[in-house]
Design a protein around this motif. Structure first.
Motif, PDB file in Angstrom:
ATOM      1  N   PHE A 170      21.094  15.158 -13.589  1.00  0.00           N
ATOM      2  CA  PHE A 170      21.168  13.852 -14.233  1.00  0.00           C
ATOM      3  C   PHE A 170      21.306  13.951 -15.764  1.00  0.00           C
ATOM      4  O   PHE A 170      21.268  12.928 -16.448  1.00  0.00           O
ATOM      5  N   HIS A 171      21.443  15.184 -16.263  1.00  0.00           N
ATOM      6  CA  HIS A 171      21.722  15.413 -17.682  1.00  0.00           C
ATOM      7  C   HIS A 171      20.671  14.782 -18.602  1.00  0.00           C
ATOM      8  O   HIS A 171      20.991  14.134 -19.601  1.00  0.00           O
ATOM      9  N   ARG A 199       8.623  11.923 -16.162  1.00  0.00           N
ATOM     10  CA  ARG A 199       8.217  10.525 -16.302  1.00  0.00           C
ATOM     11  C   ARG A 199       8.765   9.688 -15.155  1.00  0.00           C
ATOM     12  O   ARG A 199       8.068   8.853 -14.574  1.00  0.00           O
ATOM     13  N   ASP A 200      10.056   9.885 -14.838  1.00  0.00           N
ATOM     14  CA  ASP A 200      10.675   9.125 -13.748  1.00  0.00           C
ATOM     15  C   ASP A 200       9.992   9.417 -12.420  1.00  0.00           C
ATOM     16  O   ASP A 200       9.730   8.500 -11.624  1.00  0.00           O
ATOM     17  N   ARG A 206      18.806   5.048 -13.156  1.00  0.00           N
ATOM     18  CA  ARG A 206      18.609   6.487 -12.993  1.00  0.00           C
ATOM     19  C   ARG A 206      17.522   6.779 -11.963  1.00  0.00           C
ATOM     20  O   ARG A 206      17.675   7.674 -11.125  1.00  0.00           O
ATOM     21  N   ARG A 207      16.434   6.011 -11.998  1.00  0.00           N
ATOM     22  CA  ARG A 207      15.363   6.243 -11.035  1.00  0.00           C
ATOM     23  C   ARG A 207      15.819   5.951  -9.612  1.00  0.00           C
ATOM     24  O   ARG A 207      15.450   6.652  -8.669  1.00  0.00           O
ATOM     25  N   ARG A 208      16.637   4.907  -9.455  1.00  0.00           N
ATOM     26  CA  ARG A 208      17.173   4.634  -8.120  1.00  0.00           C
ATOM     27  C   ARG A 208      18.078   5.775  -7.664  1.00  0.00           C
ATOM     28  O   ARG A 208      18.075   6.160  -6.495  1.00  0.00           O
ATOM     29  N   HIS A 220      16.301  -3.164  -2.395  1.00  0.00           N
ATOM     30  CA  HIS A 220      15.665  -4.278  -3.096  1.00  0.00           C
ATOM     31  C   HIS A 220      14.261  -3.910  -3.547  1.00  0.00           C
ATOM     32  O   HIS A 220      13.870  -4.162  -4.690  1.00  0.00           O
ATOM     33  N   HIS A 221      13.477  -3.308  -2.660  1.00  0.00           N
ATOM     34  CA  HIS A 221      12.111  -2.962  -3.038  1.00  0.00           C
ATOM     35  C   HIS A 221      12.095  -1.836  -4.063  1.00  0.00           C
ATOM     36  O   HIS A 221      11.262  -1.829  -4.974  1.00  0.00           O
ATOM     37  N   ILE A 222      12.997  -0.886  -3.937  1.00  0.00           N
ATOM     38  CA  ILE A 222      13.092   0.180  -4.931  1.00  0.00           C
ATOM     39  C   ILE A 222      13.365  -0.417  -6.301  1.00  0.00           C
ATOM     40  O   ILE A 222      12.767  -0.042  -7.308  1.00  0.00           O
ATOM     41  N   GLU A 223      14.300  -1.376  -6.345  1.00  0.00           N
ATOM     42  CA  GLU A 223      14.635  -2.017  -7.610  1.00  0.00           C
ATOM     43  C   GLU A 223      13.428  -2.732  -8.192  1.00  0.00           C
ATOM     44  O   GLU A 223      13.138  -2.639  -9.375  1.00  0.00           O
ATOM     45  N   ARG A 224      12.694  -3.468  -7.348  1.00  0.00           N
ATOM     46  CA  ARG A 224      11.517  -4.190  -7.823  1.00  0.00           C
ATOM     47  C   ARG A 224      10.460  -3.235  -8.356  1.00  0.00           C
ATOM     48  O   ARG A 224       9.762  -3.539  -9.325  1.00  0.00           O
TER      49      ARG A 224
END
Length: 263
Positions: free
Chosen positions: A29-30, A38-39, A6-8, A69-73
Motif C-alpha cells: 500500500f506504499h 495504526r490502520d 485504505r483501511r477497507r 457497509h459495516h466496514i465503512e461505518r
C-alpha cells in the motif's frame, strides 16, 4: 488514497489471503509501517482482524466477510470514534456498573477502553458488540437479548429483544444514531433497531448519547430521543461553537472528547 478507503482495501486484502505481515502490507500500500500499524489497530478494535507479532490475521467471521457497509461505518472517522469511546469509558463507567450498549459503531468504540473496569455487567442486542465484549472483557458478565436476527446488521430486534430490557435495569445506557438536529433530537434509519434503543433508555437510570460531530446537523427517518429527553451528549472536537451553544442552551450536559495523535 484516503485513510478510510485504505483501511477497507487492507481489510479486503486480508479477507482474501487470511493474514499478512506489516512489512508486506507497507510495501503493497506504499505507506510506512507505522501507518499500517495504526490502520490495523483500528481494524482490530472494530473486530475485523487480530494483530500478531509482525502482522495481522483476518478474523474470518462469516457475518463480517463482504459487509462493505459495516466496514465503512467502522472505519470512517475512526479516530473521532475512538476518542469518544476512550472519553466515555474514562468519565462515565465505574467499577461494578451495569450498562446497556446499542449496536452503533460509536458505542462499540467504547468497548476496548473498558478493560481496566472491574465487575461490569453489560447487555447488548448486537452480535458484534457481544463478540467485542467477549474478547476485551472475558471476566465480565455479558448478556445478549435474543430475538429476531437482522442478518445484515447482525442485531437482535423485535418484541423479544425489546422485552429483554423490560426485565433488566441498568445504571447507564449508551445510545448512538445516524443524526442529531434541533429540535428533532437523535435519529436513526432503522425502525426495528430504534425500538430496541428506546427500550434501553426506558430501563436505564441515565442515557448517554455518543455521536461523532459529522452527524450533528443531519437527521434521519426515525426518532430515537427528543432533544428535551437527552441528558448527556458526548461528541468530538469537530463540533461547531454555535452548535455547542445550542446544545447547552437546551440543558444537555455536553462533553467534547479531544482527538489527539495518541487517540
Amino acid at each position: 488514497m484516503l485513510p478510510e478507503a485504505r483501511r477497507r482495501a487492507i481489510l479486503s486484502h486480508l479477507a482474501r489471503i487470511g493474514s499478512d505481515t506489516i512489512i508486506d502490507l507497507s510495501a503493497r500500500f506504499h505507506i510506512s509501517t507505522m501507518t499500517i500499524r495504526r490502520d490495523l489497530k483500528i481494524l482490530q478494535e472494530a473486530g475485523y482482524v487480530t494483530m500478531s507479532h509482525g502482522g495481522a490475521v483476518y478474523n474470518g467471521d462469516s457475518f463480517q466477510l463482504g459487509e462493505t457497509h459495516h466496514i465503512e461505518r467502522a472505519t470512517i472517522r475512526a479516530a473521532e470514534k475512538r476518542a469518544i469511546g476512550r472519553y466515555a469509558a474514562a468519565n462515565f463507567v465505574d467499577d461494578d456498573d451495569v450498562l446497556f450498549l446499542d449496536s452503533g459503531t460509536t458505542v462499540g468504540a467504547i468497548v476496548p477502553f473498558l478493560q481496566d473496569k472491574r465487575n461490569l455487567t453489560l447487555a447488548s442486542n448486537s452480535i458484534r458488540t457481544i463478540d467485542a465484549l467477549n474478547r476485551h472483557l472475558p471476566g465480565s458478565t455479558i448478556l445478549c437479548t435474543g430475538g429476531l436476527l437482522s442478518s445484515t446488521a447482525q442485531t437482535f430486534v423485535g418484541p423479544v429483544a425489546e422485552r429483554f430490557f423490560e426485565d433488566f435495569f441498568a445504571r447507564k445506557a449508551f445510545i448512538s444514531g445516524v443524526g442529531f438536529t434541533f429540535p428533532a433530537g437523535l435519529a436513526d434509519s432503522q425502525m426495528l433497531d430504534t425500538a430496541v434503543k428506546k427500550a434501553m433508555t426506558r430501563s436505564a437510570e441515565t442515557t448517554i448519547v455518543v455521536i461523532d460531530s459529522s452527524k450533528i446537523g443531519y437527521s434521519a427517518m426515525v426518532q430515537v430521543m427528543q432533544t428535551r429527553d437527552i441528558q448527556t451528549l458526548v461528541t468530538d472536537e469537530g463540533i461547531a461553537d454555535s452548535t455547542k451553544r445550542a446544545i447547552l442552551k437546551n440543558g444537555i450536559d455536553l462533553h467534547v472528547a479531544p482527538v489527539t495523535p495518541t487517540t
